[in-house]
Scaffold this motif. Sequence first.
Motif, PDB file in Angstrom:
ATOM      1  N   LEU B 126       0.836  -1.204   0.000  1.00 57.08           N
ATOM      2  CA  LEU B 126       0.000   0.000   0.000  1.00 57.08           C
ATOM      3  C   LEU B 126       0.872   1.254   0.000  1.00 57.08           C
ATOM      4  O   LEU B 126       0.604   2.228  -0.713  1.00 57.08           O
ATOM      5  CB  LEU B 126      -0.898   0.016   1.243  1.00 57.08           C
ATOM      6  CG  LEU B 126      -2.196  -0.770   1.152  1.00 57.08           C
ATOM      7  CD1 LEU B 126      -2.881  -0.771   2.517  1.00 57.08           C
ATOM      8  CD2 LEU B 126      -3.121  -0.172   0.111  1.00 57.08           C
ATOM      9  N   CYS B 127       1.903   1.195   0.812  1.00 57.41           N
ATOM     10  CA  CYS B 127       2.769   2.356   0.932  1.00 57.41           C
ATOM     11  C   CYS B 127       3.442   2.663  -0.402  1.00 57.41           C
ATOM     12  O   CYS B 127       3.464   3.813  -0.865  1.00 57.41           O
ATOM     13  CB  CYS B 127       3.809   2.087   2.007  1.00 57.41           C
ATOM     14  SG  CYS B 127       4.877   3.460   2.294  1.00 57.41           S
ATOM     15  N   ALA B 128       3.968   1.605  -1.051  1.00 56.64           N
ATOM     16  CA  ALA B 128       4.615   1.819  -2.342  1.00 56.64           C
ATOM     17  C   ALA B 128       3.616   2.345  -3.353  1.00 56.64           C
ATOM     18  O   ALA B 128       3.895   3.296  -4.095  1.00 56.64           O
ATOM     19  CB  ALA B 128       5.221   0.505  -2.831  1.00 56.64           C
ATOM     20  N   LEU B 129       2.447   1.761  -3.372  1.00 54.38           N
ATOM     21  CA  LEU B 129       1.423   2.180  -4.327  1.00 54.38           C
ATOM     22  C   LEU B 129       1.051   3.652  -4.097  1.00 54.38           C
ATOM     23  O   LEU B 129       0.901   4.423  -5.049  1.00 54.38           O
ATOM     24  CB  LEU B 129       0.197   1.280  -4.159  1.00 54.38           C
ATOM     25  CG  LEU B 129      -0.856   1.333  -5.255  1.00 54.38           C
ATOM     26  CD1 LEU B 129      -0.232   0.948  -6.581  1.00 54.38           C
ATOM     27  CD2 LEU B 129      -2.004   0.390  -4.921  1.00 54.38           C
ATOM     28  N   GLY B 130       0.917   4.005  -2.829  1.00 54.10           N
ATOM     29  CA  GLY B 130       0.568   5.400  -2.507  1.00 54.10           C
ATOM     30  C   GLY B 130       1.624   6.387  -2.946  1.00 54.10           C
ATOM     31  O   GLY B 130       1.346   7.564  -3.137  1.00 54.10           O
ATOM     32  N   ASN B 131       2.857   5.909  -3.086  1.00 60.43           N
ATOM     33  CA  ASN B 131       3.928   6.820  -3.467  1.00 60.43           C
ATOM     34  C   ASN B 131       4.171   6.890  -4.965  1.00 60.43           C
ATOM     35  O   ASN B 131       4.535   7.935  -5.472  1.00 60.43           O
ATOM     36  CB  ASN B 131       5.234   6.399  -2.788  1.00 60.43           C
ATOM     37  CG  ASN B 131       5.317   6.919  -1.364  1.00 60.43           C
ATOM     38  OD1 ASN B 131       5.086   8.092  -1.130  1.00 60.43           O
ATOM     39  ND2 ASN B 131       5.596   6.043  -0.420  1.00 60.43           N
ATOM     40  N   ILE B 132       4.031   5.737  -5.663  1.00 60.38           N
ATOM     41  CA  ILE B 132       4.487   5.758  -7.051  1.00 60.38           C
ATOM     42  C   ILE B 132       3.435   5.342  -8.064  1.00 60.38           C
ATOM     43  O   ILE B 132       3.745   5.227  -9.244  1.00 60.38           O
ATOM     44  CB  ILE B 132       5.721   4.847  -7.255  1.00 60.38           C
ATOM     45  CG1 ILE B 132       5.425   3.441  -6.721  1.00 60.38           C
ATOM     46  CG2 ILE B 132       6.952   5.390  -6.562  1.00 60.38           C
ATOM     47  CD1 ILE B 132       5.533   2.403  -7.761  1.00 60.38           C
ATOM     48  N   CYS B 133       2.222   5.160  -7.632  1.00 62.19           N
ATOM     49  CA  CYS B 133       1.228   4.596  -8.523  1.00 62.19           C
ATOM     50  C   CYS B 133       0.989   5.469  -9.751  1.00 62.19           C
ATOM     51  O   CYS B 133       0.885   6.677  -9.666  1.00 62.19           O
ATOM     52  CB  CYS B 133      -0.044   4.396  -7.712  1.00 62.19           C
ATOM     53  SG  CYS B 133      -1.552   4.520  -8.560  1.00 62.19           S
ATOM     54  N   SER B 134       0.934   4.826 -10.911  1.00 63.75           N
ATOM     55  CA  SER B 134       0.633   5.534 -12.155  1.00 63.75           C
ATOM     56  C   SER B 134      -0.853   5.361 -12.470  1.00 63.75           C
ATOM     57  O   SER B 134      -1.549   4.604 -11.799  1.00 63.75           O
ATOM     58  CB  SER B 134       1.459   4.938 -13.288  1.00 63.75           C
ATOM     59  OG  SER B 134       1.069   3.597 -13.496  1.00 63.75           O
TER      60      SER B 134
END
Lengths: 165, 877
Positions: B126-134
């Motif tokens: 979730l954290c990664a997605l919240g930061n880099i999601c396209s």
Amino acid sequence: MIRGVIVMNDRGKPRLVKFYEFQPAEKQQELIRSIYRVLCSRAENVSNFVKVDSLFGQDVRLVYKTFATLYFVFIFDSSENELAMLDLMQVFVETLDKVFSNVCELDVVFNFNKVHTILEEFILGGQVLETNSSEVVKTVEEILKMERAANSIKVVPSIPGWQGR
Amino acid sequence: MNPFSSGTRLRDMIRAIRSCKTAAEERAVVRKECAAIRAAISENDQDYSHRNLAKLMFIHMLGYPTHFGQMECLKLIASPGFPEKRIGYLGLMLLLDERQEVLMLVTNSIKQDLNHTNQYIAGLALCALGNICSAEMARDLAPEVERLLQFRDPNIRKKAALCSIRIIKKVPDLAENFVNPAAALLKEKHHGVLLTGVQLCTDLCKVSKEALEYFRKKCTDGLVKVLKDVVNSPYAPEYDVSGIADPFLHIRLLRLLCVLGQGAADASDTMNDILAQVATKTESNKNAGNAILYECVATIMSIEDNGGLRVLAVNILGKFLSSRDNNIRYVALNMLMKAIALDSQAVQRHRTTLLECVKDSDASIRKRALDLVYLLVNESNVKSLTKELIDYLEVCESEFKGDLTAKICPIVEKFSPEKIWYIDQMLKVLSVAGNYVKDEVWHALIVVITNASNLHGYTVRSLYRAVQTAGEQETLVRVAVWCIGEYGEMLVNNAGMLDGEDPITVTESEAVDVVEIAISRHLDLPTRAMCLIALLKLSSRFSSCSQRISNIVLHYKGSLVLELQQRAIEFNSIIEKHHNIRSVLVERMPALDEATYSSRRAGSVPAAVSTSQGAPLNLPNGVAKHTSSPLVDLLDLTSDDVTAPSSSGGDFLQDLLGVDPSLDLSQPGTNQTQKSSNDVLLDLLSIGTPPAQSSSSMPDLLSPSQDNKNSLDVLDTLTSPSAPSAQASSPVGSSMMDLLDGFGASSSVPVVENNGPTLPSIVAFESSSLRVTFNFSKQPENPQTALIEAQFINRSPDIYSNFTFQAAVPKFLQLHLDPASSDTLSASGNGSITQKLRVTNSLHGKKSLVMRIRISYKMNDKDILEEGQINNFPRDL
């Protein structure tokens, strides 16, 4: 939205760099240098807020604070409350202090990815995730426990054997 | 053991890098590490890849390239272990750029991890997605995130909420899916989840109107209640920030209320009570409390008007202003800037505190406070505020003086109740910070002084006094010198005394002292030039000092600055040889037109007619040396020859460059209109012949009583020293001089033969070797059309070949050129070329003809181009 968090020492060496909007590596270094220049030229008895429109675009400000040899810098736009950012920084530093028990620059240098983990519990995608320092400490300790458990299960080949290749 | 081998631990690498003494050493260490990591990657070494990636992140932080590690991140994320995944995701966020292809590869791993049974792994994803999601990933993974909003563990719920924000920002269409789950989050008891839920709602409102309407209707009451609970909640030590319970939650709630209340009277009404409660009950002795108050003020300012609340809010800011904490003062000033637009009356009440902030030791606070004070000035408080500001100007640090004067001057100009007050204040500013004053400010002051005829004596005496004590302030000296030049006798004979003014005894010699000191002390060209002119003026008024003045002027005949040298020579000749006309020449300047000056300053372009007389600042003393004035002359010229229906700045520039579309360039034979940039420049310079208006205004200014012919003679003698040089130089050069040199201009103005028949011939163009005459004729049945016969004569000893003549006219004219009689022009005036032109004037009787011409020919195998502008057509063409 918080645009970035930077921790650097009083000679401008970055110790933690996190941008919540993608910045190419060269640009990151340039921004760090520019911010360092701004911070160095600040007098002592002035406010902690600096407008940095020229670096980040309209209405972007930064708040900075010095703790021992480190500058902590939060960069944020007009959707954040300046004073609250100052408080958030305080809570972040207090948390580092709890996790590393009396944090110093070396702790941050050698454990930069642990510091990232702590920061991830405070800010996610440029938004404030949690402001309760003991909650963060609890989560981080949980994560570290899992790391240690995983590492002890796995048998790490000894370093000399590795070197032989 | 070699510490730099690939087997080093992260800690060892950091230590090695830290021990480097120079940047080169550091680069070497990093290079070695990177090589080892690359080798490990290519050998597909699994065991150390997460350690290697950690190293790469450190190396990345130092600014070295690390792109080769990107695929390692993806591998680590896909591996099963938690430590590998953690480093993998961290690397993904730090090292990867937003290139879609790489991110696409990771979408599937993230999807799996979002559904992982280990909530910490789901948290990482979730954290990664919240930061880099396209946008792509947002579409693919939105359902997973939506589901996690209802996950049992609050840590996951709050991360999912923030992750949703990134998703709806990337793909606003997805907002509707999140409205209901977000509304559900507002009922949460867990502070962290509530905090992120409120933030999600706020961002949903930003991207979707429907969401905003929904939350406004359904959730405003609930949010008010939540805020009420938070405000009244018993002490909760875990969220405490220096004694205030959960300030962040307060702030987020207030921010959402602000969004909901904006432009909605009902919703605003609902929240009035709680806002009043927060504004009055929150403790303000801690930063956290002030943060809440500050947010509360921001909300009150943005929601629909409630007079009482706004006054309360502005008062809170007023209290902030007297806080000892710089940060509090800083934010208060920012907020007051917004408040002033809503309720300037309420802000007005804190004027005194604001004035104190102008004197703050923090430059950013000072500057903001000054901006605010500037906005608060009006007719009723201008005197007291100006006094305060000027008093402070005397004591403030020098780097702030520029800012301060830049604000004081417009205040004084704009709100001055009477001229004497204006003059007094400006003199004070000039005496204290004259070196920081911009040119236009003292220019404006001179305009005002010339128009205040009853204050001339008073002003010159005040200036005399001021310059005695503040002679180092250049602009003060300039104004003083100018005024002494103009009104010197009023200084000496105390003419025009005002009631209550102290008389002053100044001898003629003392007045000249001021000018002499100024010219020797200040090296700046305009100041010295102004001094010379003042001396010229005084030479006829102060008979006792005539010889002394003459000596000073004489001294500058040897000046290395051309402008000064030329003036000194000219003035010396006036003083020595032309007693009979001197007194008329140096008469006082007429009052300068204030309206023209102010409109010119405002950037608008006055009509062509008014510009010629209204050029107050290049003509006052004949010093046409201010950087702006040649440009202004140029503009005047172009505004004359174009009908000027539109006179925006852009057009002017076009005119200047000679690329105005309204000018049709006609040419006999071929229709080539290639214009190299060089030509454009030539155009710019070639319009140097001043227009009829400004050349005729010159004699008016100098000798209003004399007849035209006499004054022209005067000018001829005046310019005689410089005439030869002007003639010797190339046409371009001389027209440049004309532009810059007010007097010299007349030498190249063709003399109009006034006493001819109705349609006299004119010398349309004359250079050192080429002379163009125009003969006119008209058919009585067609008064609009004039037939022109152009005659070209070559007075040089060389033959001109390939001779072509081109002409351009403004839109209201139509031009037809017949072929020329020949393209070879014989030398030494033997023979000529003639060419017929037909000009039709659609504004016959209203506007005279103007024409821009260009002549090209070959002389001794050299291409020559001559250009000019013809303004001296007979009036009734």
